[in-house]
Motif scaffolding. Structure first.
Motif, mmCIF file in Angstrom:
data_model
loop_
_atom_site.group_PDB
_atom_site.id
_atom_site.type_symbol
_atom_site.label_atom_id
_atom_site.label_comp_id
_atom_site.label_asym_id
_atom_site.label_seq_id
_atom_site.Cartn_x
_atom_site.Cartn_y
_atom_site.Cartn_z
ATOM 1 N N GLU A 143 0.824 -1.207 0.000
ATOM 2 C CA GLU A 143 0.000 0.000 0.000
ATOM 3 C C GLU A 143 0.860 1.260 0.000
ATOM 4 O O GLU A 143 0.567 2.235 -0.700
ATOM 5 C CB GLU A 143 -0.935 0.000 1.222
ATOM 6 C CG GLU A 143 -2.097 -0.973 1.123
ATOM 7 C CD GLU A 143 -3.096 -0.575 0.060
ATOM 8 O OE1 GLU A 143 -2.990 0.525 -0.494
ATOM 9 O OE2 GLU A 143 -3.989 -1.392 -0.225
ATOM 10 N N ARG A 144 1.928 1.252 0.803
ATOM 11 C CA ARG A 144 2.820 2.420 0.821
ATOM 12 C C ARG A 144 3.481 2.620 -0.538
ATOM 13 O O ARG A 144 3.604 3.746 -1.037
ATOM 14 C CB ARG A 144 3.883 2.256 1.910
ATOM 15 C CG ARG A 144 3.357 2.441 3.325
ATOM 16 C CD ARG A 144 4.501 2.619 4.303
ATOM 17 N NE ARG A 144 5.352 1.433 4.357
ATOM 18 C CZ ARG A 144 5.183 0.427 5.205
ATOM 19 N NH1 ARG A 144 4.174 0.448 6.066
ATOM 20 N NH2 ARG A 144 6.015 -0.604 5.207
ATOM 21 N N THR A 145 3.897 1.524 -1.154
ATOM 22 C CA THR A 145 4.537 1.620 -2.458
ATOM 23 C C THR A 145 3.553 2.090 -3.515
ATOM 24 O O THR A 145 3.879 2.927 -4.373
ATOM 25 C CB THR A 145 5.134 0.255 -2.849
ATOM 26 O OG1 THR A 145 5.994 -0.208 -1.804
ATOM 27 C CG2 THR A 145 5.921 0.354 -4.140
ATOM 28 N N ALA A 146 2.333 1.558 -3.470
ATOM 29 C CA ALA A 146 1.312 1.979 -4.433
ATOM 30 C C ALA A 146 0.997 3.456 -4.290
ATOM 31 O O ALA A 146 0.798 4.165 -5.288
ATOM 32 C CB ALA A 146 0.045 1.137 -4.237
ATOM 33 N N ALA A 147 0.959 3.948 -3.044
ATOM 34 C CA ALA A 147 0.694 5.372 -2.824
ATOM 35 C C ALA A 147 1.795 6.227 -3.440
ATOM 36 O O ALA A 147 1.524 7.275 -4.040
ATOM 37 C CB ALA A 147 0.573 5.654 -1.328
ATOM 38 N N ARG A 148 3.055 5.789 -3.292
ATOM 39 C CA ARG A 148 4.151 6.550 -3.897
ATOM 40 C C ARG A 148 4.037 6.587 -5.413
ATOM 41 O O ARG A 148 4.308 7.610 -6.049
ATOM 42 C CB ARG A 148 5.507 5.945 -3.492
ATOM 43 C CG ARG A 148 5.900 6.209 -2.048
ATOM 44 C CD ARG A 148 7.384 5.924 -1.831
ATOM 45 N NE ARG A 148 7.727 4.550 -2.171
ATOM 46 C CZ ARG A 148 7.675 3.539 -1.315
ATOM 47 N NH1 ARG A 148 7.262 3.733 -0.073
ATOM 48 N NH2 ARG A 148 8.025 2.315 -1.691
ATOM 49 N N ILE A 149 3.629 5.473 -6.013
ATOM 50 C CA ILE A 149 3.514 5.430 -7.480
ATOM 51 C C ILE A 149 2.399 6.363 -7.944
ATOM 52 O O ILE A 149 2.561 7.091 -8.932
ATOM 53 C CB ILE A 149 3.235 3.979 -7.930
ATOM 54 C CG1 ILE A 149 4.455 3.164 -7.664
ATOM 55 C CG2 ILE A 149 2.784 3.934 -9.359
ATOM 56 C CD1 ILE A 149 4.767 2.061 -8.579
ATOM 57 N N ARG A 150 1.268 6.353 -7.242
ATOM 58 C CA ARG A 150 0.168 7.243 -7.618
ATOM 59 C C ARG A 150 0.587 8.711 -7.491
ATOM 60 O O ARG A 150 0.298 9.528 -8.372
ATOM 61 C CB ARG A 150 -1.045 6.959 -6.734
ATOM 62 C CG ARG A 150 -1.754 5.638 -7.028
ATOM 63 C CD ARG A 150 -3.084 5.573 -6.293
ATOM 64 N NE ARG A 150 -3.836 4.384 -6.662
ATOM 65 C CZ ARG A 150 -3.875 3.283 -5.910
ATOM 66 N NH1 ARG A 150 -3.186 3.232 -4.766
ATOM 67 N NH2 ARG A 150 -4.572 2.237 -6.291
ATOM 68 N N GLU A 151 1.242 9.033 -6.387
ATOM 69 C CA GLU A 151 1.660 10.427 -6.183
ATOM 70 C C GLU A 151 2.680 10.852 -7.233
ATOM 71 O O GLU A 151 2.624 11.971 -7.754
ATOM 72 C CB GLU A 151 2.248 10.580 -4.781
ATOM 73 C CG GLU A 151 1.207 10.444 -3.676
ATOM 74 C CD GLU A 151 1.830 10.329 -2.301
ATOM 75 O OE1 GLU A 151 3.087 10.318 -2.217
ATOM 76 O OE2 GLU A 151 1.078 10.248 -1.314
ATOM 77 N N ARG A 152 3.619 9.960 -7.566
ATOM 78 C CA ARG A 152 4.620 10.311 -8.565
ATOM 79 C C ARG A 152 3.990 10.470 -9.946
ATOM 80 O O ARG A 152 4.369 11.358 -10.711
ATOM 81 C CB ARG A 152 5.722 9.252 -8.595
ATOM 82 C CG ARG A 152 6.873 9.617 -9.516
ATOM 83 C CD ARG A 152 8.127 8.814 -9.220
ATOM 84 N NE ARG A 152 7.910 7.392 -9.283
ATOM 85 C CZ ARG A 152 7.915 6.586 -8.221
ATOM 86 N NH1 ARG A 152 8.122 7.084 -7.016
ATOM 87 N NH2 ARG A 152 7.705 5.297 -8.357
ATOM 88 N N PHE A 153 3.017 9.612 -10.256
ATOM 89 C CA PHE A 153 2.335 9.753 -11.549
ATOM 90 C C PHE A 153 1.622 11.091 -11.628
ATOM 91 O O PHE A 153 1.664 11.774 -12.659
ATOM 92 C CB PHE A 153 1.334 8.608 -11.745
ATOM 93 C CG PHE A 153 0.613 8.663 -13.068
ATOM 94 C CD1 PHE A 153 1.167 8.098 -14.203
ATOM 95 C CD2 PHE A 153 -0.617 9.305 -13.190
ATOM 96 C CE1 PHE A 153 0.518 8.160 -15.429
ATOM 97 C CE2 PHE A 153 -1.269 9.373 -14.400
ATOM 98 C CZ PHE A 153 -0.702 8.801 -15.516
#
Length: 595
Positions: free
Chosen positions: A98-108
């Motif tokens: 979940e933490r990793t997915a949040a970083r990917i969404r924010e970076r996108f």
């Protein structure tokens, strides 16, 4: 022709994935340790069961029952321990994901917002939307669910195979040989899967683009009778999406049967070889049974692993499309130079859209601070293109557009907004409150300033909203009409407070009455500022300080309205065509004095 967003290669995707693991390495290592402990606890059961078989076979009677009870109790304890460890491993893996997915969404989101405005306008809307929704979700789900599941399955497979080899190396070799079918099928699948899933993702993006374009232009489609044409284009996109989907499905119809066979072959090989070795006294019956149970246990983790491997191919293609945004050429770091004054100079500017020919051919223009300049000419003359260059939205192919001696396109966003603002017929109401929509232009503005900006553009309707500035706008909330949305956009301009405005028919969507009041209000607000009005109504040119006439990408005439009419050139012909022979302002709503 629309530009195409790039797709990252395998190396870039691999680096991005490893970067995500390094960003939360402690949690990742914790997940590995917990999975290893859970897998180790699960290895005890088959080995203890083999020991029970040997105990019953070699020592029948009451003495054997006590040993069996102890071994059975040990199996139960190991099973409970494995359940507890597996639960903690899955929980830790899910939190990591979940933490990793949040970083990917924010970076996108950050990358999308950082895209040059010209790039956003030219890439297919459906492609960008699909990357930000379907692809980002696929990557997020993979990192949240697939990574923990794959880790658990990999550790279990390694430990089980290792346990069989430790029990008897020859039986371990037989079991590994039986798994060769799976290796061959997996290699065949992986060599074809990435290209197939990338094609499927591209086809889905194209389909989304066709559907969104048809929905956005539904009224135009209906008015011009284009239903059959749009349906045909949509059906073509659907057929391509179906074809690419079937291709990935065909790959799975080869992989999955091969995998099912490979589950059984290792067990069969071990039983055949183990039976022969047991008859010769080389291995005990308990060892053969334990080895067979171990290999039978491989079905669960291997099935889970291969299902996720299939899912990972689609996710890898999605990851490649998500990471492709990082490959879009950046506009370069903004300059730290501060413009010296508000003089705008256009020097030998040439510009082309994409790889097409130039639409501006050596344009020269000098706009003095506080001047009102009207840019007129026939459709396709390059007026709006020049306006975008003046506002820093696009960068000239050659030549320079400067404000105060600094290239406009090199200014940082905040500095650019203080210098030049482009207002077009297009506008957007963001999902949020009226206050949120206004604070975009001036984040530190007080409510009194927001209300003053609305009053400046004669947006009296704002006072009648149910919750005032806190009224929610957008889909599912209070809806603004076209004229109200345009006034909201103009209120943002008032709050931005630039010294130069580029107006590309900014009040064209307002009704005549609202247009007159809005233009009168803006005339007071913008007094003393530089205004460049790209006009289709020549009354705007009549009231301007100077008029620039464009035709086929060049400035053909430049001067005051009266001088150009007296010169009898192209502008005079336009004026006579629009106004007749009388050189006097119109009194109709269309001729209301603009800013």
């Amino acid at each position: 022709m629309a530009d195409v967003l790039p797709v990252a290669d395998r190396a870039r995707v691999r680096r991005a994935a490893l970067g995500e693991l390094r960003a939360d390495r402690r949690a990742f290592i914790g997940v590995l340790v917990l999975n290893a402990l859970a897998a180790a606890a699960g290895l005890a059961g088959p080995r203890l069961l083999g020991a029970i078989v040997d105990t019953v076979k070699d020592a029948p009677g009451r003495a054997a029952l006590a040993s069996v009870d102890r071994l059975a109790l040990a199996i139960a304890a190991c099973t409970v321990l494995q359940i507890l460890l597996s639960r903690q491993a899955l929980r830790a893996g899910a939190r990591f994901g979940e933490r990793t997915a949040a970083r990917i969404r924010e970076r996108f989101l950050d990358r999308t917002l950082a895209l040059p405005a010209a790039t956003v306008e030219r890439v297919p809307t459906g492609d960008l939307a699909a990357r930000g929704t379907t692809d980002v979700t696929a990557v997020a789900v993979t990192l949240r669910d697939a990574v923990p599941e794959v880790l658990v399955s990999c550790v279990q497979v390694l430990f089980v195979v290792g346990a069989v080899v430790l029990l008897d190396p020859l039986l371990g070799l037989c079991g590994s040989a039986g798994m060769a079918v799976m290796g061959v099928a997996l290699r065949w699948y992986l060599r074809r899967a990435r290209a197939a899933y990338l094609a499927e993702g591209g086809a889905n993006s194209a389909l989304a683009e066709e559907l969104s374009a048809t929905a956005a232009g539904a009224r135009t489609v209906e008015a011009l009778g284009l239903q059959a044409r749009r349906v045909a284009k949509a059906e073509t996109a659907i057929e391509e999406a179906r074809r690419t989907r079937l291709r990935t499905l065909r790959l799975r119809t080869v992989l999955f049967p091969a995998v099912d066979v490979s589950y059984t072959l290792p067990v069969v090989c071990v039983l055949l070889a183990g039976g022969a070795l047991h008859q010769r006294g080389a291995v005990s019956l308990g060892t053969v049974i334990a080895s067979a149970i171990y290999l039978r246990q491989l079905a669960g983790p291997l099935d889970n692993l291969l299902l996720w491997v299939e899912h990972l191919q689609g996710s890898a293609a999605s990851y490649a499309r998500v990471e492709g945004l990082a490959m879009v050429p950046a506009a370069g770091p903004p300059t730290t130079a501060v413009p010296a004054g508000g003089r705008i100079e256009v020097t030998d500017v040439r510009y082309a859209y994409g790889h097409g020919g130039d639409v501006l051919h050596g344009v020269d223009l000098d706009v003095r601070p506080g001047e009102r300049l009207a840019v007129v000419g026939p459709s396709g003359a390059g007026k709006s293109t020049l306006g975008r260059l003046l506002a820093g939205v696009d960068r000239p192919r050659s030549g320079a557009v400067t404000v105060g001696g600094v290239p406009v396109a090199d200014l940082a966003p905040d500095e650019l907004r203080r210098q030049v603002v482009l207002v077009t017929q297009e506008h957007h109401v963001f999902h949020g409150t009226l206050r949120d929509n206004l604070l975009i232009a001036a984040p530190a503005a007080a409510d009194t300033e927001l209300r003053a900006a609305l009053a400046a553009v004669d947006a009296a309707w704002a006072d009648d909203l149910p919750d005032g500035l806190d009224t929610a706008l957008g889909a599912g909330a209070h809806s603004l009409g076209g004229a109200q949305a345009q006034q909201l956009a103009l209120a943002r301009v008032v709050l931005a407070d630039p010294h130069t405005l580029v107006l590309d028919e900014a009040t064209a969507l307002l009704d005549p009455t609202t247009a007159r009041s809005t233009e009168r209000a803006l005339a007071g607000v913008l007094r003393g500022r530089t205004v460049i009005a790209i006009a289709h109504r020549l009354q705007t040119a009549h009231d301007a300080d100077r008029v620039a006439v464009m035709d086929r990408g060049v400035v053909t005439e430049l001067g005051t309205h009266h001088d150009l009419v007296a010169a009898g050139g192209a502008y005079a012909a336009l004026w006579r065509s629009w106004h007749g022979t009388a050189d006097a302002p119109r009194t109709s709503a269309q001729g209301a004095r603009p800013v």
